[in-house]
Every structure is written in structure tokens, then in C-alpha cells.
Design a protein around this motif. Structure first.
Motif, PDB file in Angstrom:
ATOM      1  N   ALA A 296      30.914  44.741  41.706  1.00 22.87           N
ATOM      2  CA  ALA A 296      29.283  44.724  41.313  1.00 22.87           C
ATOM      3  C   ALA A 296      28.711  46.042  41.365  1.00 22.87           C
ATOM      4  N   GLY A 297      29.237  47.038  41.940  1.00 27.96           N
ATOM      5  CA  GLY A 297      28.497  48.301  42.470  1.00 27.96           C
ATOM      6  C   GLY A 297      28.960  49.139  41.265  1.00 27.96           C
ATOM      7  N   HIS A 298      30.107  48.909  40.467  1.00 34.30           N
ATOM      8  CA  HIS A 298      30.755  49.603  39.310  1.00 34.30           C
ATOM      9  C   HIS A 298      29.850  49.180  38.211  1.00 34.30           C
ATOM     10  N   LEU A 299      29.624  47.842  38.139  1.00 31.30           N
ATOM     11  CA  LEU A 299      28.819  47.405  36.940  1.00 31.30           C
ATOM     12  C   LEU A 299      27.231  47.785  36.895  1.00 31.30           C
ATOM     13  N   LEU A 300      26.873  47.978  38.165  1.00 28.01           N
ATOM     14  CA  LEU A 300      25.494  48.654  38.155  1.00 28.01           C
ATOM     15  C   LEU A 300      25.281  50.062  37.605  1.00 28.01           C
ATOM     16  N   ARG A 301      26.542  50.567  37.997  1.00 24.08           N
ATOM     17  CA  ARG A 301      26.653  52.126  37.831  1.00 24.08           C
ATOM     18  C   ARG A 301      26.664  52.142  36.200  1.00 24.08           C
ATOM     19  N   LEU A 302      27.524  51.194  35.637  1.00 25.53           N
ATOM     20  CA  LEU A 302      27.308  51.373  34.133  1.00 25.53           C
ATOM     21  C   LEU A 302      26.463  50.927  33.317  1.00 25.53           C
ATOM     22  N   ALA A 303      25.759  49.944  33.990  1.00 22.99           N
ATOM     23  CA  ALA A 303      24.269  49.531  33.463  1.00 22.99           C
ATOM     24  C   ALA A 303      23.344  50.733  33.311  1.00 22.99           C
ATOM     25  N   GLU A 304      23.349  51.261  34.524  1.00 24.71           N
ATOM     26  CA  GLU A 304      22.383  52.616  34.934  1.00 24.71           C
ATOM     27  C   GLU A 304      22.901  53.510  33.608  1.00 24.71           C
ATOM     28  N   GLU A 305      23.816  53.903  33.539  1.00 25.35           N
ATOM     29  CA  GLU A 305      24.269  54.897  32.744  1.00 25.35           C
ATOM     30  C   GLU A 305      24.156  54.719  31.220  1.00 25.35           C
ATOM     31  N   ASP A 306      24.052  53.304  30.947  1.00 26.32           N
ATOM     32  CA  ASP A 306      23.973  52.671  29.542  1.00 26.32           C
ATOM     33  C   ASP A 306      22.581  52.822  29.190  1.00 26.32           C
TER      34      ASP A 306
ATOM     35  N   ASP B 264      34.343  42.062  43.848  1.00 20.83           N
ATOM     36  CA  ASP B 264      34.183  42.901  44.786  1.00 20.83           C
ATOM     37  C   ASP B 264      32.630  43.466  44.997  1.00 20.83           C
ATOM     38  N   GLY B 265      32.168  43.057  46.197  1.00 20.09           N
ATOM     39  CA  GLY B 265      30.670  43.273  46.207  1.00 20.09           C
ATOM     40  C   GLY B 265      29.780  42.309  45.635  1.00 20.09           C
ATOM     41  N   TYR B 266      30.333  41.248  45.285  1.00 23.92           N
ATOM     42  CA  TYR B 266      29.588  39.878  45.069  1.00 23.92           C
ATOM     43  C   TYR B 266      30.364  38.666  45.396  1.00 23.92           C
ATOM     44  N   PRO B 267      29.643  37.573  45.772  1.00 19.28           N
ATOM     45  CA  PRO B 267      28.258  37.448  45.675  1.00 19.28           C
ATOM     46  C   PRO B 267      27.612  37.965  47.099  1.00 19.28           C
ATOM     47  N   ARG B 268      26.391  38.318  46.975  1.00 19.44           N
ATOM     48  CA  ARG B 268      25.833  38.941  48.312  1.00 19.44           C
ATOM     49  C   ARG B 268      24.587  37.885  48.870  1.00 19.44           C
ATOM     50  N   THR B 269      24.262  37.072  48.004  1.00 24.98           N
ATOM     51  CA  THR B 269      23.163  36.096  48.036  1.00 24.98           C
ATOM     52  C   THR B 269      23.590  34.744  47.910  1.00 24.98           C
ATOM     53  N   PHE B 270      22.860  33.822  48.328  1.00 20.93           N
ATOM     54  CA  PHE B 270      23.268  32.258  47.840  1.00 20.93           C
ATOM     55  C   PHE B 270      22.807  31.832  46.701  1.00 20.93           C
ATOM     56  N   ASP B 271      21.754  32.503  45.955  1.00 18.72           N
ATOM     57  CA  ASP B 271      21.696  32.255  44.655  1.00 18.72           C
ATOM     58  C   ASP B 271      22.799  32.897  43.701  1.00 18.72           C
ATOM     59  N   GLN B 272      23.354  34.084  44.320  1.00 17.37           N
ATOM     60  CA  GLN B 272      24.684  34.657  43.630  1.00 17.37           C
ATOM     61  C   GLN B 272      25.862  33.512  43.879  1.00 17.37           C
ATOM     62  N   VAL B 273      25.940  32.882  44.978  1.00 19.51           N
ATOM     63  CA  VAL B 273      26.976  32.011  45.325  1.00 19.51           C
ATOM     64  C   VAL B 273      26.762  30.722  44.180  1.00 19.51           C
ATOM     65  N   ALA B 274      25.365  30.650  44.272  1.00 20.16           N
ATOM     66  CA  ALA B 274      25.026  29.036  43.320  1.00 20.16           C
ATOM     67  C   ALA B 274      25.768  29.319  41.986  1.00 20.16           C
ATOM     68  N   VAL B 275      25.370  30.580  41.227  1.00 20.06           N
ATOM     69  CA  VAL B 275      25.631  31.195  40.156  1.00 20.06           C
ATOM     70  C   VAL B 275      27.354  31.127  39.924  1.00 20.06           C
ATOM     71  N   LEU B 276      27.823  31.453  40.724  1.00 16.34           N
ATOM     72  CA  LEU B 276      29.404  31.681  40.699  1.00 16.34           C
ATOM     73  C   LEU B 276      29.949  30.126  40.670  1.00 16.34           C
ATOM     74  N   GLU B 277      29.055  29.374  41.627  1.00 16.12           N
ATOM     75  CA  GLU B 277      29.942  27.971  41.470  1.00 16.12           C
ATOM     76  C   GLU B 277      29.643  27.287  40.222  1.00 16.12           C
ATOM     77  N   GLN B 278      28.668  27.610  39.441  1.00 16.76           N
ATOM     78  CA  GLN B 278      28.339  27.255  38.061  1.00 16.76           C
ATOM     79  C   GLN B 278      29.501  27.641  37.023  1.00 16.76           C
ATOM     80  N   ILE B 279      29.857  28.949  37.217  1.00 20.03           N
ATOM     81  CA  ILE B 279      30.900  29.539  36.156  1.00 20.03           C
ATOM     82  C   ILE B 279      32.308  29.962  36.591  1.00 20.03           C
ATOM     83  N   ALA B 280      32.301  29.489  37.691  1.00 18.13           N
ATOM     84  CA  ALA B 280      33.809  30.025  38.238  1.00 18.13           C
ATOM     85  C   ALA B 280      34.409  28.845  39.299  1.00 18.13           C
ATOM     86  N   GLY B 281      35.699  28.871  39.362  1.00 16.39           N
ATOM     87  CA  GLY B 281      36.281  27.660  40.418  1.00 16.39           C
ATOM     88  C   GLY B 281      37.185  28.861  41.307  1.00 16.39           C
TER      89      GLY B 281
END
Ligand SMILES: [Zn+2]
Length: 221
Positions: A39-49, A93-110
Motif C-alpha cells: 500500500a505504501g508503494h502504491l501511494l508513492r506511485l500515485a504521489e509521483e504520477d 503489505d500495509g493493507y488493510p489498516r481499517t475495518f472499512d478496508q477489511v470490508a472492501v477486501l471481503e467484497q473483492i477477495a477471498g
């Protein structure tokens, strides 16, 4: 545990600062031939883009030492997990960090495995307070990789000193934030019987062996 799903390696890695979580995630991704998604890397990429709609917002938040809102992180992770290289899974790595992130993951991942690289606060503190750096950014650790001559960098001969971010106060703060955010999520995955706790006080290679041994054991079941 049945392991006959088409995406068998949807993996999350948790661990405190200096647990070696990032290194383990990278190794594991290489061995399983799946992407390491930090997640940290994705954020850095978005920051640079500069074409990313959140580029400015993320950059400001990071500059001010603030957390990036979950919605933004969720969107980035969703998009990343939808890419074709994730057909067999991924190491998060670095995700999920909150319960709404957990909820998103439940929807899109197993999620198949949630590893916690467990390192005691005492050892985290010892590891961080042992870190030294020279003016040329060469890094040393009095515990795990000390320079040959005390107080002097092997590479450039410069004096080594403690990094500002590594003061005991700051470490305590980082650990507090980690426990506040991650402990409830770890408990959640424990209840789901997905949590595998790995002894992180060991050497990097032994930690990695324990993770791989567990996965191989599960595949053979
Ligand atoms: Zn140096």
C-alpha cells in the motif's frame, strides 16, 4: 481447509515496524510467482504520477505526516488487484489498516492466508535503537550488522549516528499506532481462523522458512 480455489494465494502480511515484513512479502511473492502489493508503494506511485487525480492530495497528506483516507487507498488497491498478474493471488503489505478496508477486501477477495510476523515491542525497540546511519546514508545496525570499526562507516569512513526518526519516543509512538490499528484487524482474522502467527524474533531466513513451510503444508492437505 479446502484449497481448491482458482486463486490460491491471496495473502496478507502483518508485522510491526522492523519486523522485516516488506522483505518477507517480496521473498514470498517471488517464490510463489505472484505480485507483492505494498500500500505504501502504491501511494508513492500515485504521489509521483501527476496524471493521478489524487496526486496532489496524497502528496500534501504525506508531507504533513497524515494518513491517506481509506477511500483513496481502497480505490488504488481495488484497481491493482484487478490487474491480470493477480490471477493466482498476491501478497498484500500495509493493507488493510481499517475495518472499512477489511470490508472492501471481503467484497473483492477471498483471502487464503493472513500471516502475522510477531515481534515483541522489546525487540522492535532494541532493533530500532541499534540502527545507525552515516552522512552518506549507509545503514548499519549495532545488533545485526555493525560496522567493523566502532562508530565509523565501513563504506565511506564517515561517522555514524542515530537517525532522528529512531528516538525511543518516536518508536513508542509508531508502535502505539501500529497496535491501535492492526491489533483489532488481527483479532478479526483470528476469529475467521485465517491467522498464522510466525515467530518474528528469529533470523530473516528462518522467518521465511516458517511461512513457506506453512503454505506447503496447507497445499498438501
Ligand atoms: Zn558511509
Amino acid at each position: 481447509m479446502m484449497k481448491k480455489n482458482s486463486k490460491p494465494f491471496e495473502i496478507i502480511l502483518f508485522g510491526p515496524p522492523v519486523s522485516g515484513k516488506g522483505t518477507q512479502a517480496k521473498l514470498l511473492a517471488t517464490v510463489l510467482n505472484i505480485p507483492h502489493i505494498s500500500a505504501g508503494h502504491l501511494l508513492r506511485l500515485a504521489e509521483e504520477d501527476k496524471s493521478n487525480p489524487y496526486h496532489k492530495q496524497i502528496s500534501d497528506l504525506i508531507d504533513n505526516g497524515q494518513l491517506v483516507p481509506s477511500e483513496i487507498v481502497n480505490q488504488m488497491v481495488k484497481k491493482r488487484l484487478a490487474k491480470t498478474d493477480c490471477v493466482k493471488g498476491y501478497v498484500l503489505d500495509g493493507y488493510p489498516r481499517t475495518f472499512d478496508q477489511v470490508a472492501v477486501l471481503e467484497q473483492i477477495a477471498g483471502i487464503d492466508y493472513v500471516f502475522l510476523i510477531d515481534v515483541s515491542d522489546k525487540i522492535v525497540k532494541a532493533r530500532i535503537t541499534g540502527r545507525r546511519i552515516c552522512q552518506n546514508n549507509h545503514q548499519w545496525n549495532l545488533q545485526s550488522s555493525p560496522p567493523r570499526v566502532r562508530g565509523i562507516c565501513d563504506i565511506c569512513g564517515g561517522k555514524i549516528s542515530i537517525r532522528k526518526d529512531d528516538s525511543l519516543d518516536k518508536i513508542k509512538k509508531r508502535l502505539k499506532i501500529y497496535h491501535e490499528h492492526v491489533n483489532p484487524i488481527i483479532k478479526y482474522y483470528k476469529k475467521q481462523k485465517k491467522l498464522i502467527t510466525i515467530n518474528g524474533d528469529q533470523h530473516i531466513e528462518d522467518v521465511f522458512q516458517d511461512i513457506v513451510k506453512y503454505i506447503i503444508g496447507e497445499i498438501r492437505k
